[in-house]
Design a protein around this motif. Structure first.
Motif, PDB file in Angstrom:
ATOM      1  N   ASN A  21      10.596  26.859 -28.977  1.00  0.00           N
ATOM      2  CA  ASN A  21      11.071  28.231 -28.818  1.00  0.00           C
ATOM      3  C   ASN A  21      10.163  29.162 -29.608  1.00  0.00           C
ATOM      4  O   ASN A  21       9.979  28.979 -30.820  1.00  0.00           O
ATOM      5  CB  ASN A  21      12.516  28.378 -29.304  1.00  0.00           C
ATOM      6  CG  ASN A  21      13.523  27.927 -28.263  1.00  0.00           C
ATOM      7  OD1 ASN A  21      13.170  27.694 -27.107  1.00  0.00           O
ATOM      8  ND2 ASN A  21      14.774  27.790 -28.661  1.00  0.00           N
ATOM      9  N   LEU A  22       9.586  30.128 -28.934  1.00  0.00           N
ATOM     10  CA  LEU A  22       8.677  31.064 -29.591  1.00  0.00           C
ATOM     11  C   LEU A  22       9.417  31.914 -30.610  1.00  0.00           C
ATOM     12  O   LEU A  22      10.610  32.220 -30.454  1.00  0.00           O
ATOM     13  CB  LEU A  22       8.015  31.960 -28.543  1.00  0.00           C
ATOM     14  CG  LEU A  22       7.150  31.234 -27.507  1.00  0.00           C
ATOM     15  CD1 LEU A  22       6.712  32.197 -26.405  1.00  0.00           C
ATOM     16  CD2 LEU A  22       5.939  30.582 -28.157  1.00  0.00           C
ATOM     17  N   ASN A  23       8.715  32.292 -31.661  1.00  0.00           N
ATOM     18  CA  ASN A  23       9.319  33.124 -32.698  1.00  0.00           C
ATOM     19  C   ASN A  23       9.769  34.472 -32.138  1.00  0.00           C
ATOM     20  O   ASN A  23       9.256  34.943 -31.113  1.00  0.00           O
ATOM     21  CB  ASN A  23       8.331  33.343 -33.848  1.00  0.00           C
ATOM     22  CG  ASN A  23       8.076  32.057 -34.628  1.00  0.00           C
ATOM     23  OD1 ASN A  23       8.859  31.105 -34.554  1.00  0.00           O
ATOM     24  ND2 ASN A  23       6.985  32.040 -35.369  1.00  0.00           N
ATOM     25  N   GLN A  24      10.692  35.091 -32.858  1.00  0.00           N
ATOM     26  CA  GLN A  24      11.297  36.334 -32.392  1.00  0.00           C
ATOM     27  C   GLN A  24      10.245  37.403 -32.086  1.00  0.00           C
ATOM     28  O   GLN A  24      10.342  38.122 -31.103  1.00  0.00           O
ATOM     29  CB  GLN A  24      12.281  36.849 -33.457  1.00  0.00           C
ATOM     30  CG  GLN A  24      13.119  38.035 -33.001  1.00  0.00           C
ATOM     31  CD  GLN A  24      14.146  37.646 -31.946  1.00  0.00           C
ATOM     32  OE1 GLN A  24      14.609  36.510 -31.923  1.00  0.00           O
ATOM     33  NE2 GLN A  24      14.490  38.579 -31.072  1.00  0.00           N
TER      34      GLN A  24
ATOM     35  N   ALA B 153       7.173  37.077 -31.131  1.00  0.00           N
ATOM     36  CA  ALA B 153       6.036  36.580 -30.344  1.00  0.00           C
ATOM     37  C   ALA B 153       5.528  37.648 -29.390  1.00  0.00           C
ATOM     38  O   ALA B 153       6.298  38.431 -28.821  1.00  0.00           O
ATOM     39  CB  ALA B 153       6.456  35.336 -29.558  1.00  0.00           C
TER      40      ALA B 153
ATOM     41  N   SER C 116      -0.233  36.633 -29.658  1.00  0.00           N
ATOM     42  CA  SER C 116       0.079  35.474 -30.497  1.00  0.00           C
ATOM     43  C   SER C 116       0.209  34.210 -29.652  1.00  0.00           C
ATOM     44  O   SER C 116      -0.188  33.129 -30.077  1.00  0.00           O
ATOM     45  CB  SER C 116       1.360  35.705 -31.292  1.00  0.00           C
ATOM     46  OG  SER C 116       2.505  35.765 -30.457  1.00  0.00           O
TER      47      SER C 116
ATOM     48  N   ARG D 177       3.753  25.596 -35.805  1.00  0.00           N
ATOM     49  CA  ARG D 177       4.890  26.058 -36.598  1.00  0.00           C
ATOM     50  C   ARG D 177       4.764  27.498 -37.078  1.00  0.00           C
ATOM     51  O   ARG D 177       5.771  28.089 -37.480  1.00  0.00           O
ATOM     52  CB  ARG D 177       5.150  25.115 -37.763  1.00  0.00           C
ATOM     53  CG  ARG D 177       4.051  24.952 -38.776  1.00  0.00           C
ATOM     54  CD  ARG D 177       4.460  23.890 -39.792  1.00  0.00           C
ATOM     55  NE  ARG D 177       3.361  23.460 -40.628  1.00  0.00           N
ATOM     56  CZ  ARG D 177       3.399  22.355 -41.372  1.00  0.00           C
ATOM     57  NH1 ARG D 177       4.477  21.598 -41.338  1.00  0.00           N
ATOM     58  NH2 ARG D 177       2.368  22.019 -42.115  1.00  0.00           N
ATOM     59  N   SER D 178       3.572  28.081 -37.020  1.00  0.00           N
ATOM     60  CA  SER D 178       3.452  29.502 -37.343  1.00  0.00           C
ATOM     61  C   SER D 178       3.860  30.378 -36.168  1.00  0.00           C
ATOM     62  O   SER D 178       4.056  31.596 -36.335  1.00  0.00           O
ATOM     63  CB  SER D 178       2.009  29.833 -37.749  1.00  0.00           C
ATOM     64  OG  SER D 178       1.633  29.153 -38.914  1.00  0.00           O
ATOM     65  N   PHE D 179       3.968  29.765 -34.991  1.00  0.00           N
ATOM     66  CA  PHE D 179       4.230  30.538 -33.774  1.00  0.00           C
ATOM     67  C   PHE D 179       5.601  30.243 -33.156  1.00  0.00           C
ATOM     68  O   PHE D 179       6.136  31.064 -32.419  1.00  0.00           O
ATOM     69  CB  PHE D 179       3.172  30.207 -32.715  1.00  0.00           C
ATOM     70  CG  PHE D 179       1.761  30.447 -33.134  1.00  0.00           C
ATOM     71  CD1 PHE D 179       1.176  31.690 -32.970  1.00  0.00           C
ATOM     72  CD2 PHE D 179       1.001  29.434 -33.702  1.00  0.00           C
ATOM     73  CE1 PHE D 179      -0.131  31.921 -33.345  1.00  0.00           C
ATOM     74  CE2 PHE D 179      -0.315  29.644 -34.084  1.00  0.00           C
ATOM     75  CZ  PHE D 179      -0.885  30.896 -33.908  1.00  0.00           C
ATOM     76  N   ALA D 180       6.154  29.045 -33.430  1.00  0.00           N
ATOM     77  CA  ALA D 180       7.350  28.625 -32.702  1.00  0.00           C
ATOM     78  C   ALA D 180       8.113  27.589 -33.512  1.00  0.00           C
ATOM     79  O   ALA D 180       7.608  27.026 -34.491  1.00  0.00           O
ATOM     80  CB  ALA D 180       6.952  28.040 -31.346  1.00  0.00           C
ATOM     81  N   LYS D 181       9.335  27.325 -33.084  1.00  0.00           N
ATOM     82  CA  LYS D 181      10.175  26.293 -33.687  1.00  0.00           C
ATOM     83  C   LYS D 181      10.489  25.223 -32.635  1.00  0.00           C
ATOM     84  O   LYS D 181      10.596  25.528 -31.447  1.00  0.00           O
ATOM     85  CB  LYS D 181      11.476  26.908 -34.223  1.00  0.00           C
ATOM     86  CG  LYS D 181      11.277  27.891 -35.372  1.00  0.00           C
ATOM     87  CD  LYS D 181      12.603  28.459 -35.829  1.00  0.00           C
ATOM     88  CE  LYS D 181      12.406  29.353 -37.055  1.00  0.00           C
ATOM     89  NZ  LYS D 181      11.535  30.500 -36.759  1.00  0.00           N
TER      90      LYS D 181
END
Length: 425
Positions: free
Chosen positions: A87-90, A92, A96, A199-203
């Motif tokens: 799941n992409l970070n909020q 994103a 990115s 991990r810098s971009f998504a979980k």
């Protein structure tokens, strides 16, 4: 950063220490047999008469990463898999996501060829690629960030089916990484490297691990078996066959969402082995429509014999029942075909006792099922009609329950210097 020679030299030093330690341990309790066994293993590896050519080592076999199409679809299935939804970070953005895909593509390209990425802290774990493939898939959010106008209409959750007991933890993600490999250690290392990249971009939303027979355990070309013991995928349109191009890539048939792209429908299917155990072999074969021992249809003698759905038994009933899985999954519409590349899962259970009943998705002594990976040009036209027929009246539904569902757009491959999805940006 160590030189190329350093890991090998350190490996020899560690090996010498290990042999010496075990040999000494034989005096203190491990026993001479352990030391002899270990020394024999090392001796066999160093036998001067042994074939040390690269071709003799299955672990050095590679699958291409670069090319018009992504590997991992038409590739001969490997023994192990990990399907990873991110799941992409909020916050994103298109930029990115582009940077993320470039990093992931660069490292995946290296790993699949047996090369460690630049910042890999365990580079020796990348030396045996073992046919590793890394396949990327885009969920709705990723496609919306890249170019919403180019997102295929079918990139959305499947229609609800009566048999579903979907758990949100196994449903849709924003980005898929499909890792397949013939060696579990290599796969685990690649997974670790790529998840550190991301991990810098998504979980991580979920990881679904799967397995098939290991290399050499079955004759080449034999259809895999699931944990019900049945062959799974007899009528697949295999790569190289006329139907495969149309079914998977839309050639001479469907309009592909993008040239050399396809789709993946991933269904997690729980299999209730407790209630399956209650059925005898004739009942099981009646529900499947095939002989379990060799996969032959009930009207044939070999797995790939064409089923005779008109054949009647001594009492006038169809030999292959209308509710059998083989009958329900067949269609007279030539467009309703898929290409499946499935994997088993069998998870450990805690405090296991008792029996699970029909329709249960927990309990008993097994947490077992199928990671059903289906590739097709258009899920709505190809996958959904088949699933509706199975939903209506498939006897196997007595023992199986879909608990997860996701749809991903599989973009084309990329050339060296590019990244997966670069043509969409």
């Amino acid at each position: 950063m160590s030189t190329d020679e350093t890991p090998a030299r350190e490996g020899l030093q560690r090996r010498s220490l290990l042999i010496g330690a075990v040999a000494g341990a034989g005096v203190t309790g491990i026993g001479a047999a352990s030391a002899v066994g270990l020394n024999e293993a090392f001796g066999a590896a160093e036998d001067p008469t042994a074939d040390h050519s690269d071709a003799a080592r299955h672990g050095l076999q590679v699958e291409p990463f670069h090319g018009a199409r992504q590997a991992g679809v038409a590739t001969l299935p490997q023994a192990f898999s990990a399907f990873i939804a991110l799941n992409l970070n909020q916050g994103a953005s298109k930029d990115s996501l582009r940077r993320m895909l470039r990093v992931l593509s660069d490292d995946a390209a290296a790993l699949t060829q047996g090369r460690a990425p630049l910042w890999d802290q365990e580079p020796w774990l990348a030396e045996n690629p073992s046919r590793l493939t890394v396949t990327f898939g885009f969920g709705p959010k990723a496609m919306a960030l890249i170019d919403a106008a180019r997102a295929p209409e079918w990139l959305k959750p499947l229609p609800a089916f009566d048999i579903d007991q979907l758990q949100d933890r196994w449903n849709q993600g924003d980005l898929l990484l499909q890792l397949c490999c013939d060696d579990k250690l290599t796969l685990a290392h690649a997974q670790r490297v790529l998840l550190k990249d991301s991990r810098s971009f998504a979980k991580v939303r979920w990881i679904q691990d799967g397995f098939r027979n290991t290399v050499g355990a079955t004759p080449a070309g034999q259809t895999m078996r699931n944990l019900f013991g049945q062959v799974d995928g007899t009528v697949d349109p295999y790569p190289g066959e006329e139907d495969h191009e149309k079914v998977v890539y839309g050639r001479d048939g469907f309009e592909p969402w993008i040239e050399d792209g396809t789709s993946l429908v991933l269904r997690r299917i729980h299999m209730n082995l407790d209630t399956w155990d209650e059925a005898d072999t004739p009942a099981r074969e009646d529900s499947v429509g095939r002989k379990l021992a060799d996969g032959a249809p009930l009207t044939g003698s070999q797995e790939h014999d064409e089923p005779d759905f008109e054949a009647k038994g001594p009492l006038g009933f169809p030999v292959i029942a209308s509710y059998s899985h083989i009958r329900r999954s067949r269609t007279d519409n030539p467009d309703e075909k898929i290409f499946r590349r499935v994997y088993n899962y069998d998870l450990p259970v805690a405090d296991a006792s008792g029996m699970s009943r029909s329709g249960d998705i927990s309990g008993g002594v097994s947490n077992t099922g199928l990671i059903f990976a289906s590739y097709q040009s258009d899920p709505i036209q190809q996958f959904v009609p088949i699933q509706k027929k199975l939903d209506d009246m498939d006897m196997l539904n007595t023992w199986t329950v879909p608990i997860g569902s996701a749809v991903f757009a599989i973009p084309p491959g990329c050339e060296e210097g590019g990244f997966i999805g670069d043509g969409l940006f």
